[in-house]
Design a protein around this motif. Structure first.
Motif, short mmCIF file in Angstrom:
data_model
loop_
_atom_site.label_atom_id
_atom_site.label_comp_id
_atom_site.label_asym_id
_atom_site.label_seq_id
_atom_site.Cartn_x
_atom_site.Cartn_y
_atom_site.Cartn_z
N THR A 51 -7.22 -36.32 15.05
CA THR A 51 -5.91 -36.96 15.08
C THR A 51 -5.34 -36.93 13.65
O THR A 51 -5.95 -36.37 12.75
CB THR A 51 -6.00 -38.41 15.58
N GLY A 52 -4.17 -37.52 13.46
CA GLY A 52 -3.61 -37.58 12.11
C GLY A 52 -2.32 -36.79 12.00
O GLY A 52 -1.85 -36.19 12.97
N GLU A 53 -1.74 -36.78 10.82
CA GLU A 53 -0.47 -36.09 10.60
C GLU A 53 -0.64 -34.57 10.64
O GLU A 53 0.20 -33.86 11.19
CB GLU A 53 0.14 -36.50 9.25
N THR A 54 -1.72 -34.09 10.07
CA THR A 54 -1.89 -32.63 9.91
C THR A 54 -1.90 -31.88 11.24
O THR A 54 -1.27 -30.82 11.34
CB THR A 54 -3.17 -32.33 9.11
N LEU A 81 -12.58 -37.59 18.48
CA LEU A 81 -13.43 -37.52 17.28
C LEU A 81 -13.80 -38.90 16.74
O LEU A 81 -14.93 -39.14 16.31
CB LEU A 81 -12.65 -36.72 16.23
N ASP A 82 -12.84 -39.80 16.73
CA ASP A 82 -13.09 -41.11 16.11
C ASP A 82 -12.02 -42.11 16.53
O ASP A 82 -10.95 -41.73 16.98
CB ASP A 82 -13.15 -40.99 14.57
N GLY A 147 -9.91 -32.54 10.14
CA GLY A 147 -8.97 -32.77 9.04
C GLY A 147 -9.76 -33.27 7.83
O GLY A 147 -10.96 -33.57 7.92
N LEU A 148 -9.07 -33.34 6.72
CA LEU A 148 -9.71 -33.79 5.47
C LEU A 148 -8.99 -35.04 4.97
O LEU A 148 -7.78 -35.00 4.71
CB LEU A 148 -9.62 -32.67 4.43
N HIS A 153 -13.07 -37.76 3.42
CA HIS A 153 -13.77 -38.05 4.68
C HIS A 153 -13.52 -36.96 5.72
O HIS A 153 -12.51 -36.27 5.70
CB HIS A 153 -13.47 -39.46 5.22
N GLY A 155 -13.76 -36.64 9.97
CA GLY A 155 -13.79 -37.68 11.00
C GLY A 155 -13.67 -38.98 10.24
O GLY A 155 -12.91 -39.10 9.28
N GLN A 179 -4.31 -45.36 4.52
CA GLN A 179 -3.81 -44.05 5.00
C GLN A 179 -3.42 -44.16 6.47
O GLN A 179 -2.33 -43.75 6.88
CB GLN A 179 -4.91 -43.00 4.83
N TYR A 183 0.40 -44.24 9.88
CA TYR A 183 0.69 -43.47 11.10
C TYR A 183 1.62 -44.24 12.03
O TYR A 183 2.20 -43.68 12.94
CB TYR A 183 -0.59 -43.18 11.89
N LYS A 217 -3.22 -32.92 -0.56
CA LYS A 217 -4.62 -32.62 -0.25
C LYS A 217 -5.20 -31.57 -1.20
O LYS A 217 -6.39 -31.21 -1.08
CB LYS A 217 -4.74 -32.11 1.20
C1 F6R Z 1 -8.71 -38.26 12.39
C2 F6R Z 1 -9.76 -37.99 11.42
C3 F6R Z 1 -9.50 -37.97 9.97
C4 F6R Z 1 -8.26 -37.14 9.60
C5 F6R Z 1 -8.02 -37.15 8.09
C6 F6R Z 1 -6.76 -36.42 7.71
O1 F6R Z 1 -9.21 -38.15 13.72
O2 F6R Z 1 -10.86 -37.83 11.82
O3 F6R Z 1 -10.63 -37.47 9.31
O4 F6R Z 1 -8.45 -35.83 10.04
O5 F6R Z 1 -7.92 -38.48 7.65
O6 F6R Z 1 -5.67 -37.09 8.26
P1 F6R Z 1 -4.19 -36.56 8.08
O7 F6R Z 1 -4.09 -35.31 8.86
O8 F6R Z 1 -3.33 -37.64 8.65
O9 F6R Z 1 -3.97 -36.34 6.63
#
Ligand code: F6R
Length: 258
Positions: A51-54, A81-82, A147-148, A153, A155, A179, A183, A217
């Motif tokens: 999940t997340g913005e990316t 994933l989490d 994602g990173l 981190h 996940g 962070q 969202y 990033k």
């Molecule tokens: C989300 C996850 C996180 C995101 C990471 C990047 O399921 O596991 O590790 O991938 O925080 O998030 P964004 O893409 O929002 O920068």
């Protein structure tokens, strides 16, 4: 099992392929194409996506393909994933609700091939072990798109995580909570515990894609790929997966790499 003995030089010198794309749209399309290929070629296997913005662009692309009838996603087992501990799909600030809104509902994906992180179980530790067992029963992941986090981190395997960590309950860093609050509208308070698929489980995937976008990033991607392999930067452990891992990044995220 991925082995890490504290010495990183051999793995670091081997490097991992980095595919750099001109912009976010191209990156999203290419990663979706990669997911599409794996799903098409491997019916019945387990995959996980973040999940997340990316990954928003990747999901939009996948939804289009599924709704156009070009891709049948029901052939794979999709594992979330989490998520935050205690948060359910009905909780608007959960990651599962986010995923439901961005991907599962638009793509009409419901049923027992969609696996939710058991964050609301009365016995979360046992539920995490059972979730791990579900993944292993399907042979582990054929694909993990990851994602990173800004703190490295993967996940919710936060700094300090071991590269052989399994699916478990974790404490979130303040940085990750801040962070993730972004969202949602109104920046809600994010719980301080979560459940995540383990780094070791992810590192065993047949193919791993690290999806990274944006200038914010650039430094953490550089630290992950070119800095010391260390629990301080969980992303640096991706190098343990050798040629099973590919970094897919846009130009901005890759801008600090040498
Ligand atoms: C989300 C996850 C996180 C995101 C990471 C990047 O399921 O596991 O590790 O991938 O925080 O998030 P964004 O893409 O929002 O920068």
């Amino acid at each position: 099992m991925v082995q890490y003995d504290g010495r990183d030089s051999a793995v670091r010198e081997a490097g991992i392929p980095v595919k750099v794309f001109d912009d976010y749209e191209t990156l999203s399309r290419e990663v979706a194409g990669m997911v599409d290929r794996v799903v098409r070629e491997n019916p019945g296997v387990a995959i996980t996506l973040p999940t997340g913005e990316t990954p928003r662009g990747m999901y939009n692309e996948l939804v289009q393909r599924i709704n156009a009838g070009d891709l049948d996603f029901s052939t794979v087992h999709f594992f979330c994933l989490d998520d935050y501990l205690g948060a359910s799909i009905d909780d608007p600030t959960s990651l599962t609700a986010w995923l439901n809104e961005v991907f599962l509902t638009p793509a009409n994906l419901h049923g027992d091939h969609v696996h939710f992180v058991p964050t609301t179980s009365p016995d979360p530790d046992a539920a995490a072990i059972a979730y791990e067992a579900e993944i292993q029963a399907l042979g582990g992941f054929r694909l993990a798109v990851l994602g990173l986090g800004p703190n490295g981190h993967i996940g919710f395997n936060e700094p300090g995580s071991s590269p052989d960590a399994r699916t478990r309950v974790v404490h979130l860093t303040d940085e990750s909570r801040t962070q993730n609050a972004q969202y949602y509208e109104g920046t809600p308070t994010i719980p301080d515990q979560a459940m995540t698929i383990g780094l070791g489980t992810l590192l065993e995937a047949g193919e791993i894609v690290l999806l990274v976008s944006g200038a914010s990033k650039a430094e953490i991607l550089k630290a992950s790929l070119e800095g010391p392999m260390t629990p301080d930067v969980p992303g640096s452990f991706l190098r343990l997966a050798g040629d099973r891992v590919t970094v897919m990044a846009d130009r901005e995220a890759a801008s600090a790499l040498s």
